[in-house]
Design an enzyme around this catalytic site. Structure first.
Site, PDB file in Angstrom:
ATOM      1  N   ARG A 163       0.835  -1.215   0.000  1.00  0.00           N
ATOM      2  CA  ARG A 163       0.000   0.000   0.000  1.00  0.00           C
ATOM      3  C   ARG A 163       0.873   1.270   0.000  1.00  0.00           C
ATOM      4  NH1 ARG A 163      -2.634  -3.919  -0.593  1.00  0.00           N
ATOM      5  NH2 ARG A 163      -4.351  -4.669   0.699  1.00  0.00           N
ATOM      6  N   SER A 236     -11.474   0.454   3.512  1.00  0.00           N
ATOM      7  CA  SER A 236     -10.657   0.121   4.690  1.00  0.00           C
ATOM      8  C   SER A 236      -9.950   1.380   5.195  1.00  0.00           C
ATOM      9  CB  SER A 236      -9.578  -0.898   4.329  1.00  0.00           C
ATOM     10  OG  SER A 236     -10.158  -2.132   4.093  1.00  0.00           O
ATOM     11  N   GLU A 333      -4.935   4.026   6.187  1.00  0.00           N
ATOM     12  CA  GLU A 333      -4.743   3.755   4.760  1.00  0.00           C
ATOM     13  C   GLU A 333      -5.324   4.910   3.947  1.00  0.00           C
ATOM     14  OE1 GLU A 333      -5.626  -0.249   2.966  1.00  0.00           O
ATOM     15  OE2 GLU A 333      -7.112   0.988   1.960  1.00  0.00           O
TER      16      GLU A 333
HETATM   17  P1  NAP Z   1     -10.173 -10.608   4.663  1.00  0.00           P
HETATM   18  O1  NAP Z   1     -10.273 -11.536   3.506  1.00  0.00           O
HETATM   19  O2  NAP Z   1     -11.233 -10.613   5.695  1.00  0.00           O
HETATM   20  O3  NAP Z   1      -8.769 -10.799   5.374  1.00  0.00           O
HETATM   21  C1  NAP Z   1      -8.365  -9.908   6.441  1.00  0.00           C
HETATM   22  C2  NAP Z   1      -6.928  -9.533   6.214  1.00  0.00           C
HETATM   23  O4  NAP Z   1      -6.133 -10.669   6.308  1.00  0.00           O
HETATM   24  C3  NAP Z   1      -6.737  -8.949   4.842  1.00  0.00           C
HETATM   25  O5  NAP Z   1      -6.522  -7.586   4.976  1.00  0.00           O
HETATM   26  C4  NAP Z   1      -5.561  -9.709   4.236  1.00  0.00           C
HETATM   27  O6  NAP Z   1      -4.408  -8.920   4.055  1.00  0.00           O
HETATM   28  C5  NAP Z   1      -5.186 -10.743   5.267  1.00  0.00           C
HETATM   29  N1  NAP Z   1      -5.237 -12.078   4.633  1.00  0.00           N
HETATM   30  C6  NAP Z   1      -6.324 -12.877   4.493  1.00  0.00           C
HETATM   31  N2  NAP Z   1      -5.975 -14.025   3.892  1.00  0.00           N
HETATM   32  C7  NAP Z   1      -4.656 -13.960   3.634  1.00  0.00           C
HETATM   33  C8  NAP Z   1      -3.723 -14.832   3.016  1.00  0.00           C
HETATM   34  N3  NAP Z   1      -4.081 -16.041   2.555  1.00  0.00           N
HETATM   35  N4  NAP Z   1      -2.434 -14.423   2.922  1.00  0.00           N
HETATM   36  C9  NAP Z   1      -2.059 -13.214   3.372  1.00  0.00           C
HETATM   37  N5  NAP Z   1      -2.886 -12.343   3.959  1.00  0.00           N
HETATM   38  C10 NAP Z   1      -4.172 -12.699   4.098  1.00  0.00           C
HETATM   39  O7  NAP Z   1      -9.997  -9.123   4.069  1.00  0.00           O
HETATM   40  P2  NAP Z   1     -11.093  -8.011   3.731  1.00  0.00           P
HETATM   41  O8  NAP Z   1     -10.983  -6.958   4.710  1.00  0.00           O
HETATM   42  O9  NAP Z   1     -12.420  -8.639   3.395  1.00  0.00           O
HETATM   43  O10 NAP Z   1     -10.486  -7.462   2.381  1.00  0.00           O
HETATM   44  C11 NAP Z   1     -10.440  -8.285   1.243  1.00  0.00           C
HETATM   45  C12 NAP Z   1      -9.235  -7.910   0.411  1.00  0.00           C
HETATM   46  O11 NAP Z   1      -9.403  -6.608  -0.119  1.00  0.00           O
HETATM   47  C13 NAP Z   1      -7.947  -7.897   1.212  1.00  0.00           C
HETATM   48  O12 NAP Z   1      -6.910  -8.399   0.427  1.00  0.00           O
HETATM   49  C14 NAP Z   1      -7.775  -6.409   1.507  1.00  0.00           C
HETATM   50  O13 NAP Z   1      -6.466  -6.036   1.705  1.00  0.00           O
HETATM   51  C15 NAP Z   1      -8.310  -5.815   0.244  1.00  0.00           C
HETATM   52  N6  NAP Z   1      -8.688  -4.406   0.384  1.00  0.00           N
HETATM   53  C16 NAP Z   1      -7.823  -3.487  -0.132  1.00  0.00           C
HETATM   54  C17 NAP Z   1      -8.076  -2.176  -0.046  1.00  0.00           C
HETATM   55  C18 NAP Z   1      -7.110  -1.188  -0.645  1.00  0.00           C
HETATM   56  O14 NAP Z   1      -6.123  -1.534  -1.253  1.00  0.00           O
HETATM   57  N7  NAP Z   1      -7.375   0.076  -0.482  1.00  0.00           N
HETATM   58  C19 NAP Z   1      -9.233  -1.726   0.586  1.00  0.00           C
HETATM   59  C20 NAP Z   1     -10.117  -2.678   1.105  1.00  0.00           C
HETATM   60  C21 NAP Z   1      -9.810  -4.035   1.004  1.00  0.00           C
HETATM   61  P3  NAP Z   1      -4.113  -8.019   2.769  1.00  0.00           P
HETATM   62  O15 NAP Z   1      -4.749  -6.713   3.090  1.00  0.00           O
HETATM   63  O16 NAP Z   1      -2.635  -7.883   2.744  1.00  0.00           O
HETATM   64  O17 NAP Z   1      -4.681  -8.689   1.579  1.00  0.00           O
END
Ligand code: NAP
Length: 338
Positions: A163, A236, A333
């Site tokens: 990020r 987020s 973020e």
């Molecule tokens: P989630 O699937 O509930 O998982 C919670 C967190 O755990 C995520 O933030 C993810 O990190 C980490 N995670 C889950 N499984 C993983 C794996 N197999 N290996 C490594 N890390 C893992 O997440 P959520 O909040 O619903 O979000 C879904 C995805 O959308 C995530 O990847 C999240 O980062 C992304 N997202 C990105 C943004 C942005 O870039 N602005 C905004 C909203 C959501 P990571 O964040 O590193 O993936």
């Protein structure tokens, strides 16, 4: 150019004050014009994409806001397996993903459904479900406000991190992103290892393909994240904190169920949502119209008339509780424009 334009309707959080000067740019010449205007008046310039990851101060922006609207998506073969896709910075990010999946190209399908524009994607190196935009970026075309010229920056110069990128640094803030090129693959491997995705395919018994993965991600996101058409939100609010292995072990001693993933360089990435859910039970908490979304503790929402000040006060309260109880600092973020 317009003056004193309320920015509330230009951000998905729907808070904040007005822009002193407001430009829309559909071409590089219009970008240059806005930059020259800001330069002549010695006022700062801020680039607004889809407004989905920014929060504007209640005092507004005493300078130029440049709304990026450069259009266009072009495809060009690089070699037998690679297609270069060049998109204008004003293209909606998800329109780009839809177009690339429609042409059976692999690389950014896991980033389906992310709001915002193409130009904003390199800035925070948007990432989701184990894929980051920076992995596919070949170059970023920028207008350099200091040198008054347009140039291309190669992937390595962009310094992509978790990020993070060069465009968040003081020098990088002098660059206005005008176009982005992605190298996508005709034959790629799908990344389906995140739990929600695995569960989707075992529940629906669908075969995982480029288009079914895109559908899966859009459905999962819709089930967990608010629709910014109905409610103010900036997605987020905090990054997942990255800590050392010894700090992670200590955290595990106090909270044995805490969700931690391995990160680069032997570090550990902690789920910020888990911390907020289990340390403070933050979901659904409101301070006036500034609330934590009921279905996701990482997401702050504006349920009507919240101010930026109220949203930030709630975010600070959450981060302070996590810091007091675990010593972990939650970084925002979302970008604050003040
Ligand atoms: P989630 O699937 O509930 O998982 C919670 C967190 O755990 C995520 O933030 C993810 O990190 C980490 N995670 C889950 N499984 C993983 C794996 N197999 N290996 C490594 N890390 C893992 O997440 P959520 O909040 O619903 O979000 C879904 C995805 O959308 C995530 O990847 C999240 O980062 C992304 N997202 C990105 C943004 C942005 O870039 N602005 C905004 C909203 C959501 P990571 O964040 O590193 O993936």
């Amino acid at each position: 150019m317009q003056e004193n334009v309320s920015l509330k309707e230009y951000t998905t959080m729907k808070t904040g004050g007005s822009a002193r000067y407001f430009f829309c740019a559909k071409s590089i010449d219009e970008v240059r014009e806005a930059a020259a205007f800001a330069n002549e008046r010695a006022v700062p310039l801020f680039v607004l994409g889809g407004g989905s990851n920014v929060i504007i101060s209640d005092d507004g922006w005493n300078g130029v806001v440049l709304r990026m609207e450069i259009p266009g998506i072009a495809f060009e073969d690089v070699d037998a397996d690679t297609v270069r896709v060049v998109a204008g910075a004003g293209v909606q990010w998800d329109a780009l993903v839809r177009a690339t999946v429609g042409k059976s190209l692999y690389g950014i399908e896991n980033l389906s459904g992310i709001p915002g524009t193409v130009g904003a994607a390199p800035v925070q190196n948007i990432g989701a479900y184990g894929v980051e935009a920076g992995e596919s970026i070949a170059w970023v075309e920028v207008f350099d406000m200091e040198k008054d010229e347009n140039c291309r920056m190669g992937k390595d110069e962009c310094l992509f991190g978790y990020r993070e990128s060069f465009f968040k640094t003081p020098q990088g803030r002098k660059m206005i992103i005008t176009r982005v090129a992605f190298d996508l693959k005709k034959n790629g491997a799908l990344k389906t290892d995140y739990k929600d995705i695995g569960e989707y395919f075992s529940r629906t018994q669908k075969e995982a393909t480029l288009s079914s993965l895109r559908e899966a991600i859009i459905e999962i996101r819709a089930s967990k994240l608010p629709d910014h058409g109905n409610m103010g939100t900036a997605g987020s609010f905090f990054k997942n904190p990255v800590i050392s292995e010894s700090e992670a072990l200590q955290l595990k001693r106090s909270y044995p169920d805490v969700v931690v993933f391995p990160a680069n360089n032997g570090l550990a990435k902690v789920s910020a949502a888990w911390l907020l859910d289990h340390i403070g039970q933050w979901r659904g908490v409101c301070r006036g119209d500034a609330c934590v979304y009921e279905r996701h503790a990482l997401v702050l929402v504006n349920k009507g008339n919240a101010t930026t000040g109220e949203i930030l006060a709630l975010a600070d309260e959450m981060a302070q509780m996590v810091k007091t109880k675990t010593g972990i600092v939650l970084e925002r973020e979302v970008q604050i424009v003040a």
